[in-house]
Design an enzyme around this catalytic site. Structure first.
Site, PDB file in Angstrom:
ATOM      1  N   ASP A 155       0.796  -1.222   0.000  1.00  0.00           N
ATOM      2  CA  ASP A 155       0.000   0.000   0.000  1.00  0.00           C
ATOM      3  C   ASP A 155       0.830   1.275   0.000  1.00  0.00           C
ATOM      4  O   ASP A 155       0.300   2.357   0.242  1.00  0.00           O
ATOM      5  CB  ASP A 155      -0.944   0.016   1.213  1.00  0.00           C
ATOM      6  CG  ASP A 155      -0.189   0.090   2.534  1.00  0.00           C
ATOM      7  OD1 ASP A 155       0.882  -0.523   2.633  1.00  0.00           O
ATOM      8  OD2 ASP A 155      -0.668   0.755   3.462  1.00  0.00           O
ATOM      9  N   GLU A 156       2.118   1.181  -0.291  1.00  0.00           N
ATOM     10  CA  GLU A 156       2.972   2.367  -0.323  1.00  0.00           C
ATOM     11  C   GLU A 156       3.881   2.332  -1.536  1.00  0.00           C
ATOM     12  O   GLU A 156       4.383   1.275  -1.919  1.00  0.00           O
ATOM     13  CB  GLU A 156       3.847   2.447   0.933  1.00  0.00           C
ATOM     14  CG  GLU A 156       3.146   2.950   2.173  1.00  0.00           C
ATOM     15  CD  GLU A 156       4.159   3.233   3.270  1.00  0.00           C
ATOM     16  OE1 GLU A 156       4.380   4.418   3.596  1.00  0.00           O
ATOM     17  OE2 GLU A 156       4.730   2.270   3.800  1.00  0.00           O
TER      18      GLU A 156
END
Length: 351
Positions: free
Chosen positions: A94-95
């Site tokens: 998610d990054e």
């Protein structure tokens, strides 16, 4: 992304919305993987024992993770990133860092691209994302956390030093709890105070990281966007419901871990010469023991043989074992003929 794992669970089960929720294992050794913002109001956070989270928030809902689902949503999000630039450096599911100095949409302002990507993520996945926009990784990362959830923060080069001046040192990349305590011992609590410390003092106290902190305090971060990584290890581990107290128990417990390790090594086609045994004791102290050979380690019998030898270094005299892990490391890879990193980015932003 904002509380990514929990956000996916809430999207798939709307009944969870508005309630304090964490993703994790609801057992005696369970640990919080992700907490939503309702749970965080009670002091619940990631890496916290689930038992502690329950004490802080009696109404807490614990959901078991669905990691295949998180990977699906992550793939959707990264596909959106690549609609704008191929200079994407994934940090986790998610990054990611993106360099949009030259982008596929020919949009002149990185801020506009960030807002457009945020809108598309919400429309196509139903989730919210936060973005930080600046001229280097350090500031983009800090900015991405600055206005969560669903935030967008831009740090212009002309305002960078003023932004850094007000930052607590705990927000600096590479500053954990112990490093922050050492900085406080030097009288350093903010970016402005950090910039007043001479380089010689920082390198004496923090080694190579001292130069990194010295540069960060001045808004300097030359790290490029890296789109390709050389895998350094493949591993797996297991936390036990009850502590292990004998060599025989550890040896038995390592068999399924080693079997899973072989599967992962084969799937990733990884070749490494070292076997690393990770041990976490009941008092949470952690050690590693390793063996390095001359050829790639991939055979189950060899892994079990070397692991059993490494177990002889485990101290069971005064402590029991709560976690064991195995990893193959020291990759055997040919040296690249050309650099695999792009030119120094100018306008990256981080999710």
């Amino acid at each position: 992304m904002d509380a990514f794992f929990v956000s996916v669970e809430e999207h798939d089960n709307p009944a969870l919305k508005g309630q304090p929720v964490v993703v994790g294992y609801d057992g005696p050794r369970g640990v919080v993987s992700t907490a939503n913002y309702e749970a965080r109001k009670f002091g619940v956070h990631s890496a916290m024992p689930v038992a502690t989270a329950h004490r802080l928030c009696p109404q807490l809902i614990v959901v078991e993770g669905h990691y295949h689902r998180y990977k699906e949503v992550s793939a959707q999000i990264h596909a959106i990133f690549h609609d704008y630039t191929d200079l994407v450096e994934p940090l986790s599911l998610d990054e990611a860092y993106l360099d949009v100095t030259t982008n596929k949409k020919s949009v002149p302002l990185a801020m506009d691209i960030a807002q457009e990507i945020k809108n598309r993520i919400q429309q196509e996945t139903g989730l919210t994302a936060s973005a930080g926009v600046s001229y280097c990784k350090f500031l983009a990362k800090v900015a991405s956390d600055f206005r969560k959830p669903n935030g967008l923060c831009v740090v212009h080069p002309a305002r960078a030093l003023a932004f850094i001046d007000a930052l607590k040192v705990e927000r600096f990349w590479g500053v954990g709890e112990k490093t922050a305590e050492r900085m406080h011992g030097l009288g350093v609590y903010t970016g402005k105070e950090l910039r007043d410390v001479p380089l010689q003092v920082l390198t004496r106290e923090f080694g190579k990281m001292g130069k990194v902190f010295y540069d960060f305090a001045r808004g300097i971060d030359p790290r490029p966007i890296v789109t390709q990584w050389v895998r350094k290890s493949v591993g797996c581990e297991r936390t036990f419901a009850e502590d292990l107290t004998t060599y025989e128990q550890m040896l038995t417990a390592l068999t399924p871990i080693a079997t899973e390790l072989v599967r992962r090594v084969e799937k990733s086609q990884f070749q490494g010469r070292s076997l690393v045994l990770k041990v976490k004791y009941s008092d949470f102290r952690q050690t590693t023991h390793s063996y390095t050979g001359t050829a790639a380690i991939h055979d189950l019998d060899e892994i079990l043989l070397q692991a059993s030898r490494l177990l002889s270094d485990v101290d069971l005299a005064t402590r029991s074992v709560r976690l064991l892990g195995l990893a193959v490391a020291s990759p055997i890879v040919p040296k690249p003929t050309k650099p695999v990193v792009p030119e120094l980015p100018q306008l990256p932003f981080q999710w």
